[in-house]
Design an enzyme around this catalytic site. Structure first.
Site, PDB file in Angstrom:
ATOM      1  CG  ASP A 109       1.916   9.603   6.508  1.00 40.26           C
ATOM      2  OD1 ASP A 109       1.898   9.141   7.663  1.00 40.26           O
ATOM      3  OD2 ASP A 109       2.056   8.894   5.483  1.00 40.26           O
ATOM      4  NE  ARG A 110      -1.352   5.790   9.240  1.00 42.27           N
ATOM      5  CZ  ARG A 110      -1.872   4.589   9.360  1.00 42.27           C
ATOM      6  NH1 ARG A 110      -2.348   4.209  10.527  1.00 42.27           N
ATOM      7  NH2 ARG A 110      -1.916   3.760   8.349  1.00 42.27           N
ATOM      8  CB  SER A 119      -5.952   4.572   7.773  1.00 43.93           C
ATOM      9  OG  SER A 119      -5.691   5.222   6.538  1.00 43.93           O
ATOM     10  CB  SER A 159       3.912   4.525   8.061  1.00 42.87           C
ATOM     11  OG  SER A 159       2.848   5.341   8.425  1.00 42.87           O
ATOM     12  CG  HIS A 160       1.139   3.038  11.030  1.00 37.60           C
ATOM     13  ND1 HIS A 160       1.175   3.373   9.686  1.00 37.60           N
ATOM     14  CD2 HIS A 160       0.567   1.826  11.088  1.00 37.60           C
ATOM     15  CE1 HIS A 160       0.618   2.413   8.979  1.00 37.60           C
ATOM     16  NE2 HIS A 160       0.237   1.464   9.797  1.00 37.60           N
ATOM     17  CE  LYS A 168       5.699   7.261   0.673  1.00 34.40           C
ATOM     18  NZ  LYS A 168       4.418   7.774   1.063  1.00 34.40           N
ATOM     19  CD  GLU A 176      -5.909   6.277   2.619  1.00 40.18           C
ATOM     20  OE1 GLU A 176      -6.293   5.159   2.259  1.00 40.18           O
ATOM     21  OE2 GLU A 176      -4.722   6.549   2.817  1.00 40.18           O
ATOM     22  CG  ASP A 194       5.408   8.426   7.648  1.00 41.56           C
ATOM     23  OD1 ASP A 194       4.542   8.168   8.496  1.00 41.56           O
ATOM     24  OD2 ASP A 194       5.199   8.322   6.423  1.00 41.56           O
ATOM     25  CB  THR A 209      -0.919   0.023   1.252  1.00 43.95           C
ATOM     26  OG1 THR A 209      -1.527  -1.251   1.409  1.00 43.95           O
ATOM     27  CG2 THR A 209      -1.990   1.081   1.142  1.00 43.95           C
ATOM     28  CG  ASP A 259       2.275   8.434  11.008  1.00 45.04           C
ATOM     29  OD1 ASP A 259       2.493   9.621  10.736  1.00 45.04           O
ATOM     30  OD2 ASP A 259       2.311   7.526  10.154  1.00 45.04           O
ATOM     31  CE  LYS A 262      -1.238   8.343   5.529  1.00 50.42           C
ATOM     32  NZ  LYS A 262      -1.721   7.081   5.005  1.00 50.42           N
ATOM     33  NE  ARG A 292      -5.615  -2.033   7.517  1.00 56.45           N
ATOM     34  CZ  ARG A 292      -4.696  -2.114   8.481  1.00 56.45           C
ATOM     35  NH1 ARG A 292      -5.070  -2.383   9.716  1.00 56.45           N
ATOM     36  NH2 ARG A 292      -3.416  -1.928   8.218  1.00 56.45           N
TER      37      ARG A 292
HETATM   38  C1  G1P Z   1      -2.939   1.361   5.790  1.00 57.46           C
HETATM   39  C2  G1P Z   1      -4.203   2.168   5.741  1.00 57.46           C
HETATM   40  C3  G1P Z   1      -4.246   3.011   4.481  1.00 57.46           C
HETATM   41  C4  G1P Z   1      -2.995   3.887   4.418  1.00 57.46           C
HETATM   42  C5  G1P Z   1      -1.757   3.041   4.566  1.00 57.46           C
HETATM   43  C6  G1P Z   1      -0.503   3.892   4.655  1.00 57.46           C
HETATM   44  O1  G1P Z   1      -2.876   0.499   4.682  1.00 57.46           O
HETATM   45  O2  G1P Z   1      -5.340   1.338   5.824  1.00 57.46           O
HETATM   46  O3  G1P Z   1      -5.409   3.787   4.470  1.00 57.46           O
HETATM   47  O4  G1P Z   1      -2.958   4.599   3.216  1.00 57.46           O
HETATM   48  O5  G1P Z   1      -1.838   2.236   5.748  1.00 57.46           O
HETATM   49  O6  G1P Z   1      -0.514   4.734   5.774  1.00 57.46           O
HETATM   50  P1  G1P Z   1      -3.286  -1.061   4.762  1.00 57.46           P
HETATM   51  O7  G1P Z   1      -2.437  -1.668   5.844  1.00 57.46           O
HETATM   52  O8  G1P Z   1      -4.730  -1.085   5.180  1.00 57.46           O
HETATM   53  O9  G1P Z   1      -3.066  -1.602   3.400  1.00 57.46           O
HETATM   54 ZN    ZN Z   2       2.677   7.356   8.136  1.00 57.51          ZN
END
Ligand code: G1P
Ligand code: ZN
Length: 568
Positions: free
Chosen positions: A306-307, A390, A137-138, A150, A388, A304, A42, A302, A401, A521
């Protein structure tokens, strides 16, 4: 590769220090063998640190990216990351590969610390060809945690699927990479140097981004709110990348007291925490905000940057509601006064934003999960704000984001409206209607079981169309696919949808960011237009959908789990 963006390109000021590093060394060609697991998910390639530590693993992926781009010669890139364990080492490797490939320039954040939205901004502002963001990320960090990489393209946004698939294809046939054997570049001091054909600039990662925020938001108004002794707020950087940005923006530029900030020193392992701003992992902040005499506003970001999570005194704003409130009130905020071109949400995100778009008479796009799908719509001028469920929200100021953007948006809104967060949201519900919403995550499920659950629902769903389940009548059961309205590309298998006559929804997706086993999910949504019913507790309001999902998927039964790993 380079695309025109409406943003004017700027040139970096002349540096004070310039040095040239031994220009005599020659790039070496090192034979290598493909790894078969380098398909980006993703959001880039995410794996355990130990996977990235395998000899040639990172080199292969970076060289495959260069190959998919048709080489890196003459190109200029930004480099940085969320500061997690292996960040520094990975940066030095990428520098060596980029120099060997003949890159014209590398813009590298001091100490390698660069938030994802700030990276996106730098690419756009300085007209770069793209960049690498080193982040998972998180996801937790540290030697036993996760690492990620990325690639973002010239519009500042994540590589679209066409490119990530090309990178993957290259990674399956790679047989060598080019590298130069140089000493580690000093990332601590701002400087300019040249190695072979590559100009290397170590830059302050915060200044440009903070300037951009000052263009979009009314800093004087927000500073006035922060100076008001009745207003208290807390910002939690979760020991991750936004700490230095928060210090500059909230404290230095907006006058907030230092104790407004929690966990603002970036750490390689995020202090042992899980840098995900939600009710479970931002526990300390949540406890304060739901404890006695809470501050008026609380927010977190988070790993990086972006959240975002937005909280009022004793009140959680769901990301879907936050997106809807932001869009509905955008005309009150400096950078958005001219109105919105359009809005968008990822498919699982609640339809609260659709209600706002309908009222504003603008388009609302529904895209697959992942920020990369918004890029084309932004570039085509169709979109101003999107988000999103998320915990991701942003606008056309970058192509990612942006956590701090959302926090500043809310601060700006609070300064204009002079109302508590809870009041702003409940008034919004009364005005537009409410969409009850929740996501249940089941992490680290056995992959075979996860596949079976997905397959069974995919097969069973269509046969249930028209069937009544209590109050609910199923009208659509499908696997979401998306045709990009700009380039016509088709993305299939983006999540199983069960849509009901009253616009309630159950969605089941397999995560594309997890690094061990499978994460499933389940998303639940129920629209509510009766003001008397709007104040129910969310899980109670969604109980019928939650029970029905178990009946149809047998998720708990097949996994042996009694409850979700995380509920947001
Ligand atoms: C998750 C979130 C998605 C977000 C991504 C990156 O991806 O659900 O909305 O863009 O992290 O932060 P997923 O693990 O669901 O594929
Ligand atoms: Zn992130």
């Amino acid at each position: 590769m380079r695309e025109q963006t409406p943003h004017p390109k700027r040139v970096f000021p002349t540096p004070k220090t310039f040095y040239r590093i031994a220009a005599t060394m020659k790039p070496q060609t090192i034979p290598t063998r493909p790894f078969t697991d380098q398909r980006p998910g993703t959001s880039g390639l995410r794996k355990k640190v130990t996977v990235f530590q395998q000899p040639h693993y990172l080199e292969n992926f970076v060289q495959s990216t260069f190959n998919a781009l048709g080489g890196i010669r003459g190109k200029r890139l930004v480099l940085g990351g969320d500061g997690r364990f292996f960040n520094q080492q990975a940066l030095q490797t990428i520098i060596r590969l980029a120099v060997a490939g003949g890159a014209a320039g590398l813009l590298i954040a001091r100490n390698g610390i660069l938030s994802t939205p700030a990276a996106s901004h730098l690419i756009r502002k300085y007209g770069l060809d793209g960049g690498f963001i080193l982040s998972a990320s998180h996801n937790p960090g540290g030697p036993a945690g996760d690492f990620g990489i990325k690639f973002n393209i010239a519009n500042g946004g994540p590589a679209p699927e066409k490119l990530t698939e090309a990178i993957y294809a290259e990674s399956l046939k790679i047989s060598a990479f080019q590298i130069v054997d140089i000493a580690a570049v000093d990332l601590e001091r701002l400087s300019l140097s040249r190695i072979l054909e590559t100009e290397i600039r170590i830059i302050d990662p915060v200044a440009d981004y903070a300037d951009l925020m000052a263009e979009l938001f009314d800093f004087d108004l927000i500073a006035g709110l922060i100076a008001d002794s009745d207003f208290r707020f807390l910002y939690d950087a979760m020991h991750a990348v936004t700490g230095p940005y928060a210090e500059e923006i909230f404290c230095r530029r907006l006058g907030a007291a230092p104790d407004t900030l929690l966990n603002c020193t970036p750490k390689e392992d995020f202090g042992g925490g899980h840098p995900d701003p939600n009710l479970k992992y931002a526990r300390r902040l949540v406890d304060i905000m739901f404890g006695p005499a809470p501050p008026a506003f609380g927010a977190a970001s988070d790993g990086d940057g972006d959240r975002n999570m937005i909280l009022g005194a004793g009140f959680f704003v769901t990301p879907s509601d936050s997106l809807a409130v932001i869009a509905a009130n955008a005309h009150l905020v400096k950078g958005y006064r001219k109105g919105l071109k359009g809005v968008a949400r990822s498919m699982p995100t609640s339809q609260a934003i659709d209600r706002v778009a309908a009222r504003l008479g603008i388009d609302c796009y529904e895209t697959p999960t992942g920020w990369k799908f918004f890029g084309n719509l932004f570039d085509a001028g169709r979109l101003s704000i999107c988000g999103e469920e998320s915990f991701g929200t942003s606008s056309d100021h970058v192509r990612e984001k942006d956590g701090l953007w959302a926090v500043l948006f809310w601060l700006n809104l609070l300064a204009v409206k002079k109302l508590p967060v809870a009041e702003i949201v409940t008034r919004h519900w009364r005005d537009y209607g409410r969409n009850f919403y929740s996501r249940h995550d089941y992490e680290e499920i056995d992959s075979t079981i996860a596949d079976r659950i997905m397959e069974e629902l995919a097969q069973r769903g269509p046969g249930l169309i028209g069937r009544r389940c209590g109050r609910l009548q199923l009208t659509v059961a499908d696997d979401f696919s998306y045709r990009d309205p700009i380039d016509g590309s088709l993305s299939c298998n983006q999540g199983l949808r069960l849509l009901f006559a009253d616009q309630s929804r159950i969605i089941l997706r397999r995560s594309g960011t997890g690094t061990s086993g499978a994460t499933l999910r389940l998303y639940f949504e129920k629209p509510e237009n009766d003001p008397a019913a709007m104040m129910s507790e969310t899980q109670t309001a969604l109980a019928e959908l939650i029970d029905l999902a178990e009946e149809l998927t047998r998720l708990k039964e097949l996994t042996g789990r009694r409850e979700p790993t995380v509920i947001t």
